[in-house]
Motif scaffolding. Structure first.
Motif, short mmCIF file in Angstrom:
data_model
loop_
_atom_site.label_atom_id
_atom_site.label_comp_id
_atom_site.label_asym_id
_atom_site.label_seq_id
_atom_site.Cartn_x
_atom_site.Cartn_y
_atom_site.Cartn_z
N GLU A 40 0.86 -1.18 0.00
CA GLU A 40 0.00 0.00 0.00
C GLU A 40 0.90 1.23 0.00
OE1 GLU A 40 -3.23 0.14 -0.28
OE2 GLU A 40 -3.52 -2.04 -0.23
N PHE A 41 0.60 2.19 -0.85
CA PHE A 41 1.41 3.41 -0.93
C PHE A 41 0.57 4.52 -1.55
CE2 PHE A 41 2.21 0.67 -4.56
CZ PHE A 41 1.93 1.51 -5.63
N PRO A 42 0.93 5.77 -1.29
CA PRO A 42 0.18 6.89 -1.86
C PRO A 42 0.18 6.83 -3.39
CG PRO A 42 1.69 7.65 -0.15
CD PRO A 42 2.04 6.22 -0.41
N GLY A 43 -0.99 7.04 -3.95
CA GLY A 43 -1.10 7.02 -5.41
C GLY A 43 -1.35 5.65 -6.01
N LYS A 44 -1.50 4.63 -5.16
CA LYS A 44 -1.72 3.28 -5.67
C LYS A 44 -3.01 3.19 -6.48
CE LYS A 44 -2.51 -1.49 -4.22
NZ LYS A 44 -2.62 -2.45 -3.09
N ASP A 45 -4.06 3.84 -6.00
CA ASP A 45 -5.34 3.79 -6.72
C ASP A 45 -5.23 4.42 -8.10
OD1 ASP A 45 -6.49 2.53 -4.58
OD2 ASP A 45 -7.34 4.35 -3.71
N VAL A 46 -4.46 5.50 -8.18
CA VAL A 46 -4.28 6.18 -9.47
C VAL A 46 -3.51 5.27 -10.43
CG1 VAL A 46 -3.21 8.15 -10.64
CG2 VAL A 46 -4.34 8.46 -8.43
N LEU A 47 -2.47 4.62 -9.91
CA LEU A 47 -1.67 3.72 -10.73
C LEU A 47 -2.50 2.54 -11.23
CD1 LEU A 47 1.03 2.81 -11.90
CD2 LEU A 47 1.55 1.74 -9.69
N ALA A 49 -5.72 2.46 -11.63
CA ALA A 49 -6.69 2.95 -12.61
C ALA A 49 -6.04 3.11 -13.98
CB ALA A 49 -7.28 4.28 -12.14
N ALA A 50 -4.80 3.60 -13.98
CA ALA A 50 -4.08 3.78 -15.24
C ALA A 50 -3.77 2.44 -15.89
CB ALA A 50 -2.78 4.55 -14.99
N ILE A 51 -3.41 1.45 -15.07
CA ILE A 51 -3.08 0.13 -15.60
C ILE A 51 -4.29 -0.53 -16.25
CG2 ILE A 51 -2.47 -2.24 -14.91
CD1 ILE A 51 -0.58 -1.02 -12.85
N THR A 52 -5.45 -0.39 -15.62
CA THR A 52 -6.65 -1.06 -16.13
C THR A 52 -7.44 -0.21 -17.13
OG1 THR A 52 -7.89 -0.26 -14.18
CG2 THR A 52 -6.92 -2.46 -14.05
N LEU A 53 -7.00 1.00 -17.39
CA LEU A 53 -7.71 1.90 -18.30
C LEU A 53 -7.94 1.30 -19.69
CD1 LEU A 53 -8.99 4.71 -18.34
CD2 LEU A 53 -6.79 5.62 -19.15
N PRO A 54 -6.99 0.56 -20.28
CA PRO A 54 -7.23 -0.02 -21.61
C PRO A 54 -8.41 -0.98 -21.67
CG PRO A 54 -4.88 0.00 -21.15
CD PRO A 54 -5.57 0.40 -19.87
N LEU A 55 -8.87 -1.47 -20.50
CA LEU A 55 -10.03 -2.36 -20.49
C LEU A 55 -11.30 -1.64 -20.89
CD1 LEU A 55 -9.62 -4.57 -17.28
CD2 LEU A 55 -9.53 -5.33 -19.65
N VAL A 56 -11.39 -0.36 -20.60
CA VAL A 56 -12.62 0.38 -20.84
C VAL A 56 -12.51 1.40 -21.98
CG1 VAL A 56 -13.43 0.08 -18.48
CG2 VAL A 56 -12.03 2.06 -19.04
N LEU A 57 -11.29 1.74 -22.37
CA LEU A 57 -11.13 2.69 -23.47
C LEU A 57 -11.44 2.02 -24.81
CD1 LEU A 57 -7.83 4.65 -22.66
CD2 LEU A 57 -10.17 5.52 -22.63
N PRO A 58 -12.06 2.75 -25.74
CA PRO A 58 -12.25 2.21 -27.09
C PRO A 58 -10.91 1.91 -27.73
CG PRO A 58 -13.57 4.18 -26.75
CD PRO A 58 -12.65 4.09 -25.58
N PRO A 59 -10.81 0.83 -28.49
CA PRO A 59 -9.54 0.50 -29.14
C PRO A 59 -8.98 1.62 -30.01
CG PRO A 59 -11.04 -1.36 -29.28
CD PRO A 59 -11.82 -0.21 -28.72
N SER A 60 -9.87 2.39 -30.61
CA SER A 60 -9.40 3.50 -31.44
C SER A 60 -8.68 4.56 -30.61
CB SER A 60 -10.58 4.13 -32.19
OG SER A 60 -11.58 4.58 -31.28
#
Length: 223
Positions: A40-47, A49-60
């Motif tokens: 656990e560390f500060p900014g973990k949630d942001v990191l 979210a960034a890692i899993t972002l390609p799951l929800v972003l349109p491929p384009s």
């Protein structure tokens, strides 16, 4: 129309791209998942979210982002150009696109698998003098292996079926960057239903066999 020998190129290229992408997400995904599953560390949630972002972003959108990154005016594209190289509109850009879209699946599955491992086993090994690397490979990884296998299968399937981002950064160059999803799309667009149906059948049967084998393997592990 007939399915010619050169029409197998997209199949072989897709397998090559998917396997290299799978190796990439495994090498990077497992350490990241292991770290974030335990720390656990500060900014973990942001990191995360960034890692899993390609799951929800349109491929384009993913494709456009990669285009900005590796294009001739992008930071990575300029760096490669200075070295006399370029990956834009090559099959390596297809590998990059497949890696980016498959990484979140490997990360999520591996993280859940590592979280399921009883931490007391790791603590006991530490009290006996085992180092972290030995603990990982002899205790954590074997116990988490079923969940990791699921991540490997999902990541491979996602990389194999990648279309949108690949089209934007690799293009559709027959004999060079044309993967199975691209070949199917453009075969249908050209009215070549024989090629489209054959490629659909090949990729469907192959994917089915992979999933079938994994399911059988998982059942044997549980008995």
């Amino acid at each position: 129309m007939y399915f010619h020998i050169h029409d197998w190129f997209p199949v072989f290229l897709s397998l090559r791209v998917a396997l290299i992408a799978l190796a990439s997400v495994t090498c990077f995904g497992l350490p990241v998942a292991r770290l974030l599953a335990r720390r656990e560390f500060p900014g973990k949630d942001v990191l995360e979210a960034a890692i899993t972002l390609p799951l929800v972003l349109p491929p384009s959108v993913i494709g456009y982002g990669l285009l900005v990154l590796i294009g001739k005016n992008g930071p990575l594209g300029k760096a490669l150009a200075e070295m006399g190289s370029s990956i834009i509109f090559t099959w390596w850009s297809a590998v990059l696109a497949s890696t980016v879209v498959a990484f979140p699946l490997m990360y999520q599955s591996a993280k859940a698998a590592f979280k399921s491992v009883d931490i007391n086993y790791e603590k006991a090994a530490r009290t006996l003098g085992a180092g972290e690397i030995r603990i990982f490979f002899t205790i954590t990884l074997p116990l988490a292996w079923p969940g990791i296998i699921a991540g490997l299968v999902l990541s491979f399937a996602r990389a194999l079926g990648e279309f949108g981002a690949t089209l934007m950064v690799a293009g559709n160059i027959p004999g060079q960057t044309q993967t199975v999803p691209l070949a199917i799309y453009f075969a249908v667009d050209a009215g070549d239903n024989v090629t489209a149906r054959t490629l659909v059948a090949i990729i469907t049967v192959f994917s089915f066999l992979v999933i079938f084998w994994v399911n059988r393997w998982a059942k044997r592990q549980n008995h």
